[in-house]
Design a protein around this motif. Structure first.
Motif, mmCIF file in Angstrom:
data_model
loop_
_atom_site.group_PDB
_atom_site.id
_atom_site.type_symbol
_atom_site.label_atom_id
_atom_site.label_comp_id
_atom_site.label_asym_id
_atom_site.label_seq_id
_atom_site.Cartn_x
_atom_site.Cartn_y
_atom_site.Cartn_z
ATOM 1 N N UNK A 56 0.817 -1.216 0.000
ATOM 2 C CA UNK A 56 0.000 0.000 0.000
ATOM 3 C C UNK A 56 0.850 1.264 0.000
ATOM 4 N N UNK A 57 0.334 2.290 -0.651
ATOM 5 C CA UNK A 57 0.877 3.633 -0.485
ATOM 6 C C UNK A 57 0.073 4.331 0.615
ATOM 7 N N UNK A 58 0.598 5.398 1.225
ATOM 8 C CA UNK A 58 -0.169 6.101 2.255
ATOM 9 C C UNK A 58 -1.532 6.578 1.773
ATOM 10 N N UNK A 59 -1.625 6.963 0.514
ATOM 11 C CA UNK A 59 -2.901 7.470 -0.005
ATOM 12 C C UNK A 59 -3.976 6.401 -0.058
ATOM 13 N N UNK A 60 -3.579 5.126 -0.079
ATOM 14 C CA UNK A 60 -4.544 4.036 -0.182
ATOM 15 C C UNK A 60 -5.064 3.561 1.174
ATOM 16 N N UNK A 61 -4.481 4.053 2.263
ATOM 17 C CA UNK A 61 -4.830 3.553 3.593
ATOM 18 C C UNK A 61 -6.284 3.825 3.977
ATOM 19 N N UNK A 113 0.745 0.513 8.242
ATOM 20 C CA UNK A 113 1.241 1.224 7.068
ATOM 21 C C UNK A 113 2.565 1.904 7.403
ATOM 22 N N UNK A 114 3.165 2.570 6.418
ATOM 23 C CA UNK A 114 4.437 3.266 6.625
ATOM 24 C C UNK A 114 4.452 4.549 5.807
ATOM 25 N N UNK A 118 3.543 14.296 5.719
ATOM 26 C CA UNK A 118 2.407 14.613 6.573
ATOM 27 C C UNK A 118 1.725 13.340 7.050
ATOM 28 N N UNK A 119 1.265 13.359 8.295
ATOM 29 C CA UNK A 119 0.490 12.241 8.819
ATOM 30 C C UNK A 119 -0.897 12.236 8.179
ATOM 31 N N UNK A 120 -1.528 11.081 8.151
ATOM 32 C CA UNK A 120 -2.895 10.988 7.636
ATOM 33 C C UNK A 120 -3.829 11.847 8.483
ATOM 34 N N UNK A 146 11.646 5.587 7.941
ATOM 35 C CA UNK A 146 10.216 5.513 7.697
ATOM 36 C C UNK A 146 9.522 5.270 9.035
ATOM 37 N N UNK A 147 8.336 5.818 9.179
ATOM 38 C CA UNK A 147 7.525 5.576 10.362
ATOM 39 C C UNK A 147 6.519 4.477 10.047
ATOM 40 N N UNK A 148 6.461 3.490 10.924
ATOM 41 C CA UNK A 148 5.492 2.407 10.786
ATOM 42 C C UNK A 148 4.380 2.666 11.793
ATOM 43 N N UNK A 149 3.138 2.688 11.301
ATOM 44 C CA UNK A 149 1.999 3.076 12.130
ATOM 45 C C UNK A 149 0.834 2.109 11.939
ATOM 46 N N UNK A 150 0.033 1.993 12.978
ATOM 47 C CA UNK A 150 -1.237 1.265 12.877
ATOM 48 C C UNK A 150 -2.344 2.288 12.752
ATOM 49 N N UNK A 151 -3.193 2.117 11.764
ATOM 50 C CA UNK A 151 -4.288 3.050 11.504
ATOM 51 C C UNK A 151 -5.608 2.320 11.708
ATOM 52 N N UNK A 152 -6.516 2.953 12.466
ATOM 53 C CA UNK A 152 -7.815 2.361 12.767
ATOM 54 C C UNK A 152 -8.897 3.408 12.603
ATOM 55 N N UNK A 153 -10.112 2.946 12.357
ATOM 56 C CA UNK A 153 -11.253 3.846 12.414
ATOM 57 C C UNK A 153 -11.450 4.278 13.863
ATOM 58 N N UNK A 154 -11.801 5.534 14.084
ATOM 59 C CA UNK A 154 -11.989 6.048 15.434
ATOM 60 C C UNK A 154 -12.988 5.186 16.207
ATOM 61 N N UNK A 155 -12.590 4.761 17.417
ATOM 62 C CA UNK A 155 -13.458 3.953 18.270
ATOM 63 C C UNK A 155 -13.176 2.465 18.199
#
Length: 291
Positions: free
Chosen positions: A121-126, A138-139, A145-147, A258-267
């Protein structure tokens, strides 16, 4: 209310048990009779008693309320214990780095079902992936810029430095660090445009004025490593996933990571199962950076 009336024998006693007025109980019993289309109570002296239909419905009410109690008890276990299905999307090099240890850490929770998919994935696809997954690992380039966080929760897992990968016997292999200026004129092996490692390489080129344009673009780091080992070029690769067979040297005078991050829907992170997977991701990332 019908069950309380049956158990306690009078409207007044049922009202006392339910903390309401007798008229409220009578009104609800009349509404229930209207809904089922049958008389459920009948006069008995100064009070009421159940009809045959009323007694039949009370017996079924016990079944229904017991089922609701069981459902609530089961939901309580989901609120308090890590169980159920957690869908995870993770990009390939992070899967190579984190997934074996992550799954090992989660084996102590047999009721927790983790469904993992590797997604390049690219950041734009997250944000679009969030529709199908509970957690997206993601990374991104650390200078990017952060998402946006208006509907997303971003959990930092790891900062992974990017080092220069050199063929064995390269003229710079004996140095502790390598300056980008010393790599001018080298054949670079890179990833596709839009992916974080390419973003870092391009930003380094802009900041130093040293051209670093890849002659080949391949997203599989293992293929890039094979090409480096075969002497077909140099590359910028993540430190913790690089093969020990490759000569790896940090860049001198530049921060590249690179920063590795976990992205979730709020809640989403309030679910115990998701919380446990996040904790395991944190622990595995920490073990890597400490090691």
């Amino acid at each position: 209310m019908l069950r309380e009336f049956a158990d306690r024998g009078s409207v007044t006693s049922a009202a006392r048990a339910l903390h309401c007025t007798p008229s409220a109980v009578s009104q609800q019993l009349r509404a229930l009779q209207a809904e089922v289309g049958l008389a459920l109570t009948e006069p008995a002296g100064r009070g009421l008693r159940l009809t045959d239909a009323g007694r039949a419905l009370v017996a079924r009410a016990d079944d229904v309320l017991a089922a609701l109690d069981r459902a609530e008890a089961e939901l309580d276990t989901y609120r308090s214990e890590p169980r159920g299905r957690v869908r995870v999307a993770i990009f390939p090099s992070a899967a190579l780095m984190l997934l074996p240890g992550l799954l090992h850490r989660l084996t102590e929770f047999p009721a927790l079902d983790v469904d993992v998919r590797d997604v390049d994935m690219t950041p734009a696809e997250v944000p679009a992936l969030i529709a199908d997954f509970d957690i997206v690992v993601t990374h991104r380039d650390e200078h990017a810029e952060q998402l946006p966080t208006d509907r997303l929760e971003i959990v930092h897992l790891l900062r992974e430095p990017l080092d220069v990968a050199l063929p064995p016997g390269h003229r710079l292999a004996g140095q502790e660090k390598v300056r980008l200026t010393e790599l001018a004129g080298e054949r670079w092996l890179g990833v596709n445009v839009g992916f974080p490692v390419d973003d870092v390489l391009r930003s380094l080129s802009v900041r130093t004025g040293v051209p670093a344009r890849p002659v080949h673009r391949i997203n599989d780091f293992r293929v890039i490593e094979a090409l480096v080992l075969a002497g077909h070029g140099v590359a910028l690769l993540p430190r913790y996933t690089m093969s020990p067979a490759v000569v790896s040297r940090p860049l001198a005078g530049l921060r590249a990571a690179r920063h590795i991050e976990a992205v979730l829907r709020t809640g989403t992170s309030t679910r115990p199962a998701v919380t446990k997977v996040l904790e395991a991701l944190h622990a595995e990332a920490a073990s890597l950076s400490e090691g």
